[in-house]
Enzyme design. Sequence first.
Site, mmCIF file in Angstrom:
data_model
loop_
_atom_site.group_PDB
_atom_site.id
_atom_site.type_symbol
_atom_site.label_atom_id
_atom_site.label_comp_id
_atom_site.label_asym_id
_atom_site.label_seq_id
_atom_site.Cartn_x
_atom_site.Cartn_y
_atom_site.Cartn_z
ATOM 1 N N THR A 25 1.020 -1.074 0.112
ATOM 2 C CA THR A 25 0.118 -0.011 0.020
ATOM 3 C C THR A 25 1.028 1.181 0.055
ATOM 4 O O THR A 25 1.777 1.394 0.905
ATOM 5 C CB THR A 25 -1.014 -0.037 1.214
ATOM 6 O OG1 THR A 25 -1.747 -1.047 1.043
ATOM 7 C CG2 THR A 25 -1.647 1.254 1.587
ATOM 8 N N HIS A 176 -7.024 -11.077 -0.440
ATOM 9 C CA HIS A 176 -6.305 -10.624 0.703
ATOM 10 C C HIS A 176 -6.921 -11.144 2.039
ATOM 11 O O HIS A 176 -8.068 -10.951 2.333
ATOM 12 C CB HIS A 176 -6.264 -9.196 0.796
ATOM 13 C CG HIS A 176 -5.367 -8.649 1.898
ATOM 14 N ND1 HIS A 176 -4.769 -9.425 2.849
ATOM 15 C CD2 HIS A 176 -4.889 -7.304 1.941
ATOM 16 C CE1 HIS A 176 -4.009 -8.392 3.603
ATOM 17 N NE2 HIS A 176 -4.123 -7.330 3.090
ATOM 18 N N ASN A 179 -3.681 -9.972 7.582
ATOM 19 C CA ASN A 179 -3.550 -8.866 8.256
ATOM 20 C C ASN A 179 -4.492 -8.164 9.129
ATOM 21 O O ASN A 179 -4.659 -6.854 8.969
ATOM 22 C CB ASN A 179 -2.681 -7.811 7.143
ATOM 23 C CG ASN A 179 -1.391 -8.246 6.892
ATOM 24 O OD1 ASN A 179 -0.847 -8.980 7.639
ATOM 25 N ND2 ASN A 179 -0.866 -7.534 5.889
ATOM 26 N N TYR A 181 -7.737 -7.904 8.174
ATOM 27 C CA TYR A 181 -8.839 -7.231 7.229
ATOM 28 C C TYR A 181 -10.130 -7.933 7.187
ATOM 29 O O TYR A 181 -10.276 -9.195 7.890
ATOM 30 C CB TYR A 181 -8.534 -6.871 5.836
ATOM 31 C CG TYR A 181 -7.241 -5.672 6.080
ATOM 32 C CD1 TYR A 181 -7.467 -4.444 6.617
ATOM 33 C CD2 TYR A 181 -5.908 -6.171 5.674
ATOM 34 C CE1 TYR A 181 -6.602 -3.816 6.911
ATOM 35 C CE2 TYR A 181 -4.890 -5.057 5.940
ATOM 36 C CZ TYR A 181 -5.213 -3.965 6.393
ATOM 37 O OH TYR A 181 -4.257 -3.017 6.932
ATOM 38 N N ASN A 236 -3.552 -5.115 13.624
ATOM 39 C CA ASN A 236 -4.843 -4.655 13.456
ATOM 40 C C ASN A 236 -5.520 -5.513 14.487
ATOM 41 O O ASN A 236 -6.784 -5.857 14.276
ATOM 42 C CB ASN A 236 -5.616 -5.114 12.152
ATOM 43 C CG ASN A 236 -5.198 -4.049 11.304
ATOM 44 O OD1 ASN A 236 -5.082 -2.853 11.456
ATOM 45 N ND2 ASN A 236 -5.194 -4.304 9.884
HETATM 46 C C1 LIG Z 1 4.514 0.267 3.271
HETATM 47 C C2 LIG Z 1 3.943 -1.085 3.239
HETATM 48 C C3 LIG Z 1 2.577 -1.228 2.819
HETATM 49 C C4 LIG Z 1 2.138 -2.670 2.963
HETATM 50 N N1 LIG Z 1 0.836 -2.770 2.271
HETATM 51 C C5 LIG Z 1 0.283 -4.328 2.209
HETATM 52 C C6 LIG Z 1 -0.758 -4.164 1.499
HETATM 53 O O1 LIG Z 1 -1.283 -3.788 0.706
HETATM 54 N N2 LIG Z 1 -1.230 -5.659 1.217
HETATM 55 C C7 LIG Z 1 -0.644 -6.803 2.036
HETATM 56 O O2 LIG Z 1 -1.175 -7.843 2.264
HETATM 57 N N3 LIG Z 1 0.409 -6.442 2.821
HETATM 58 C C8 LIG Z 1 1.090 -5.208 2.797
HETATM 59 N N4 LIG Z 1 2.028 -4.901 3.636
HETATM 60 C C9 LIG Z 1 3.014 -6.269 4.014
HETATM 61 C C10 LIG Z 1 3.990 -6.470 3.015
HETATM 62 O O3 LIG Z 1 3.383 -7.081 1.838
HETATM 63 C C11 LIG Z 1 4.991 -7.405 3.660
HETATM 64 O O4 LIG Z 1 4.355 -8.710 4.126
HETATM 65 C C12 LIG Z 1 5.618 -6.960 4.666
HETATM 66 O O5 LIG Z 1 6.231 -5.642 4.331
HETATM 67 C C13 LIG Z 1 6.888 -7.731 5.307
HETATM 68 O O6 LIG Z 1 7.787 -8.011 4.404
HETATM 69 P P1 LIG Z 1 9.342 -7.510 4.105
HETATM 70 O O7 LIG Z 1 10.033 -7.711 5.474
HETATM 71 O O8 LIG Z 1 9.834 -8.120 2.965
HETATM 72 O O9 LIG Z 1 9.246 -5.973 3.868
HETATM 73 C C14 LIG Z 1 2.791 -3.696 3.580
HETATM 74 C C15 LIG Z 1 4.127 -3.333 4.160
HETATM 75 C C16 LIG Z 1 4.569 -2.166 4.019
HETATM 76 C C17 LIG Z 1 6.143 -1.976 4.470
#
Ligand SMILES: Cc1cc2nc3c(=O)[nH]c(=O)nc-3n(C[C@H](O)[C@H](O)[C@H](O)COP(=O)(O)O)c2cc1C
Length: 365
Positions: A25, A176, A179, A181, A236
């Site tokens: 996001t 989705h 998280n 939702y 959440n």
């Molecule tokens: C800025 C940001 C936005 C995110 N938006 C979403 C999202 O839209 N949908 C989702 O399922 N997870 C979202 N996440 C979670 C990421 O998809 C991912 O699971 C999380 O960042 C952990 O992975 P990483 O350690 O590689 O960053 C978001 C994470 C971050 C940092």
Amino acid sequence: MTSLFDPLALGDLTLKNRLIMAPLTRMRSQQPGNVPWELNAEYYAQRASAGLIISEATQIAPLGQGYPGTPGIHTGEQVAGWRQVTDAVHRAEGLIFLQLWHVGRISHSSFHPDEGLPVAPSAVKPSGEVLIADWTMAPYETPRALETVEIPEVIAEYAAAARRAKEAGFDGVEVHGANGYLLDQFLQDGSNRRTDAYGGSIENRARLLLEVVDAVVGVWGRERVGVRLSPYGTFNDMHDSDPVALFTHVLGKLSDRGIAYVHMIEPRATSAGGGDTVQEGVPCSSELFHPLFDGVFISAGGYDRDGALEAVASGRADAIAFGRAFIANPDLPERLQKNAPLNPYDRSTFYGGDARGYTDYPALG
Ligand SMILES: Cc1cc2nc3c(=O)[nH]c(=O)nc-3n(C[C@H](O)[C@H](O)[C@H](O)COP(=O)(O)O)c2cc1C
């Protein structure tokens, strides 16, 4: 031994490598109307060397919106906006799935003044505060429990969004279910206190997710549908009394359906990106749940190069999704392959704003 850089068969597609861009996001859609545009197309096209891009979470209906500036897939304008994105990714020889999103109780009435309170399985308010339509913080509202007769309408919204995703030129969709939702709120008993066919037993709590998956498979076929889940996730305000039993059931049912993939977030990254630390000593979802699912298993959350190489080589996961590293490194696959240094990410530009911290991270020279 399988490598992170080997191709992967995913449904009827072939991914060029096993590095997935996680759904992220970024709250940069055009206003009014939450419409994807040129800037978003440029950002995604820059990252087309991923084996697969999963789009930022995208609301299927106004009541499904939880944050300002997030894109939707419920109007013709949004479909046309997404078409620019998918065309740009395809021109760059990438593949992109749309993440279908309904935030349930994480919404706020400021996003949908005509429709009133957010909806949820039960009238259980999450703790904490939410970013509302005017970008200020406000306490969560107590959501309205969906009536049983309203549930088919929610499922129909998912199906309609899936059809629009097809019209917009996506290669598939990810439901989705993670998280905290709407679909996760139904799954976990901390947020689901229903006494109808969608609450109580594990079978009942999993019913909405599975009915949504069936509806979306009805549009796309099973080979173009994936599901994201976050067992043990606490983001959440989520909790469940028996996550192993719950997600064992869910994975069995998803496996029976033969969908393309399951995408699980490791609980060590439970903040869903909100924090920078990786917790150790918590259960490992890929170890626990991968054996229960027959299709492709994508693992996400707190991976670095070595961790990703090891997870794929050991077979614990078939592919690895990277979140924050993909924000800051448009050419992440090339960097990981060459073991080149990574650009650090700037948390202050994650959400909202312009091209800064979005399309201006440099690729290797
Ligand atoms: C800025 C940001 C936005 C995110 N938006 C979403 C999202 O839209 N949908 C989702 O399922 N997870 C979202 N996440 C979670 C990421 O998809 C991912 O699971 C999380 O960042 C952990 O992975 P990483 O350690 O590689 O960053 C978001 C994470 C971050 C940092």
